[in-house]
Design an enzyme around this catalytic site. Sequence first.
Site, PDB file in Angstrom:
ATOM      1  N   HIS A  22      28.576  12.447  24.828  1.00  0.00           N
ATOM      2  CA  HIS A  22      28.980  12.833  23.472  1.00  0.00           C
ATOM      3  C   HIS A  22      28.691  11.732  22.454  1.00  0.00           C
ATOM      4  O   HIS A  22      28.611  10.572  22.794  1.00  0.00           O
ATOM      5  CB  HIS A  22      30.479  13.160  23.448  1.00  0.00           C
ATOM      6  CG  HIS A  22      30.890  13.930  22.234  1.00  0.00           C
ATOM      7  ND1 HIS A  22      32.030  13.663  21.527  1.00  0.00           N
ATOM      8  CD2 HIS A  22      30.281  14.965  21.590  1.00  0.00           C
ATOM      9  CE1 HIS A  22      32.127  14.520  20.516  1.00  0.00           C
ATOM     10  NE2 HIS A  22      31.072  15.313  20.527  1.00  0.00           N
ATOM     11  N   SER A  29      38.102  18.617  25.083  1.00  0.00           N
ATOM     12  CA  SER A  29      36.970  18.926  25.970  1.00  0.00           C
ATOM     13  C   SER A  29      37.472  19.402  27.329  1.00  0.00           C
ATOM     14  O   SER A  29      36.820  20.217  27.995  1.00  0.00           O
ATOM     15  CB  SER A  29      36.062  17.704  26.136  1.00  0.00           C
ATOM     16  OG  SER A  29      36.804  16.587  26.563  1.00  0.00           O
ATOM     17  N   HIS A  74      33.427   3.652  22.758  1.00  0.00           N
ATOM     18  CA  HIS A  74      32.120   3.641  22.112  1.00  0.00           C
ATOM     19  C   HIS A  74      31.561   2.242  21.881  1.00  0.00           C
ATOM     20  O   HIS A  74      30.552   2.084  21.204  1.00  0.00           O
ATOM     21  CB  HIS A  74      32.190   4.396  20.780  1.00  0.00           C
ATOM     22  CG  HIS A  74      32.246   5.890  20.966  1.00  0.00           C
ATOM     23  ND1 HIS A  74      32.732   6.461  22.118  1.00  0.00           N
ATOM     24  CD2 HIS A  74      31.867   6.913  20.177  1.00  0.00           C
ATOM     25  CE1 HIS A  74      32.652   7.784  22.010  1.00  0.00           C
ATOM     26  NE2 HIS A  74      32.137   8.089  20.839  1.00  0.00           N
ATOM     27  N   SER A  97      37.910   3.314  33.606  1.00  0.00           N
ATOM     28  CA  SER A  97      36.725   3.812  34.283  1.00  0.00           C
ATOM     29  C   SER A  97      36.407   2.989  35.531  1.00  0.00           C
ATOM     30  O   SER A  97      36.159   3.531  36.610  1.00  0.00           O
ATOM     31  CB  SER A  97      35.552   3.741  33.284  1.00  0.00           C
ATOM     32  OG  SER A  97      34.545   4.638  33.616  1.00  0.00           O
ATOM     33  N   PHE A 101      37.972  15.357  18.664  1.00  0.00           N
ATOM     34  CA  PHE A 101      36.783  15.180  17.841  1.00  0.00           C
ATOM     35  C   PHE A 101      35.583  15.896  18.462  1.00  0.00           C
ATOM     36  O   PHE A 101      34.522  15.323  18.628  1.00  0.00           O
ATOM     37  CB  PHE A 101      36.469  13.677  17.697  1.00  0.00           C
ATOM     38  CG  PHE A 101      37.671  12.871  17.317  1.00  0.00           C
ATOM     39  CD1 PHE A 101      38.053  12.767  15.981  1.00  0.00           C
ATOM     40  CD2 PHE A 101      38.458  12.248  18.286  1.00  0.00           C
ATOM     41  CE1 PHE A 101      39.180  12.035  15.612  1.00  0.00           C
ATOM     42  CE2 PHE A 101      39.581  11.508  17.922  1.00  0.00           C
ATOM     43  CZ  PHE A 101      39.947  11.404  16.593  1.00  0.00           C
ATOM     44  N   ASP A 126      32.522  10.576  27.385  1.00  0.00           N
ATOM     45  CA  ASP A 126      33.034  10.572  26.009  1.00  0.00           C
ATOM     46  C   ASP A 126      34.162   9.542  25.914  1.00  0.00           C
ATOM     47  O   ASP A 126      35.216   9.796  25.351  1.00  0.00           O
ATOM     48  CB  ASP A 126      33.543  11.977  25.651  1.00  0.00           C
ATOM     49  CG  ASP A 126      33.850  12.116  24.168  1.00  0.00           C
ATOM     50  OD1 ASP A 126      33.319  11.333  23.364  1.00  0.00           O
ATOM     51  OD2 ASP A 126      34.641  13.013  23.821  1.00  0.00           O
ATOM     52  N   GLY A 156      43.996   4.858  24.355  1.00  0.00           N
ATOM     53  CA  GLY A 156      43.158   4.921  23.154  1.00  0.00           C
ATOM     54  C   GLY A 156      41.964   3.981  23.230  1.00  0.00           C
ATOM     55  O   GLY A 156      42.045   2.921  23.845  1.00  0.00           O
ATOM     56  N   GLY A 174      37.236  10.200  29.105  1.00  0.00           N
ATOM     57  CA  GLY A 174      37.704  10.198  27.717  1.00  0.00           C
ATOM     58  C   GLY A 174      38.337  11.522  27.352  1.00  0.00           C
ATOM     59  O   GLY A 174      37.897  12.231  26.455  1.00  0.00           O
ATOM     60  N   ASP A 231      41.056   9.154  31.892  1.00  0.00           N
ATOM     61  CA  ASP A 231      41.378   8.469  30.632  1.00  0.00           C
ATOM     62  C   ASP A 231      42.554   7.542  30.906  1.00  0.00           C
ATOM     63  O   ASP A 231      43.518   7.951  31.556  1.00  0.00           O
ATOM     64  CB  ASP A 231      41.769   9.498  29.547  1.00  0.00           C
ATOM     65  CG  ASP A 231      41.664   8.924  28.146  1.00  0.00           C
ATOM     66  OD1 ASP A 231      42.165   7.810  27.924  1.00  0.00           O
ATOM     67  OD2 ASP A 231      41.091   9.598  27.274  1.00  0.00           O
TER      68      ASP A 231
HETATM   69 MG    MG Z   1      33.423  11.862  21.368  1.00  0.00          MG
END
Ligand code: MG
Length: 205
Positions: free
Chosen positions: A162, A45, A137, A117, A13, A134, A68, A39, A64
């Site tokens: 991001h 990225s 969220h 993390s 994304f 990233d 998910g 992420g 990561d």
């Molecule tokens: Mg993102």
Amino acid sequence: MKLPIDIETIKGFLDPVEGQALFDRCTEASTLGPCLEIGSYCGKSTLYMGTACKQLGRTLFALDHHRGSEEHQQGEEYHDPDLFDSRSGLMDSFFAFRSAMQKAELEDFVVPLVASSITAARDWQTPLGMVFIDGGHSLEAAMTDYECWSKHVIKGGILAIHDIFKHPDEGGQAPHIIWKKAIDSGLFDDLGVVRTLGVLRRNDN
Ligand code: MG
């Protein structure tokens, strides 16, 4: 910028304009130290930042847990059945990530950190030229990423975040909240927002 493989073959994304900005900032920041992204997902990225790091013989740490984020789980908006591992009954983006790194010949420069993390940060001591956030969220996830990693950015180094949406009707606000928190800390200068990519530089304070 010349990427080693077609970026469109990697799920993800990230807008190409944001990818170019990540590549440019990482090229600059990797002169200061190794870089880290949070992420990685399928490696979109990572391809931009890893290619930048490879040019200078630097390491990119790609963090990561590959299970998910909230929105990738079964029944959620961004769930991708291709990334569901029926053996474990869990999401697993690591296979796709690894294949992308192999195809792009980035495995000697990208070190995957397959962990949360908090776990990866627990004993982290290496100063970083650039940190790209990233990850999850939710407010808790974004705040954890900020607290765990922003402090490791070397003076003059880059903190990029991001999915910055200034208005709640455009998207979730957690990345915007940590971006604002970084600016309000007085430790980072605002270098602007490219599409939804916030770019900050650690100052001398
Ligand atoms: Mg993102």
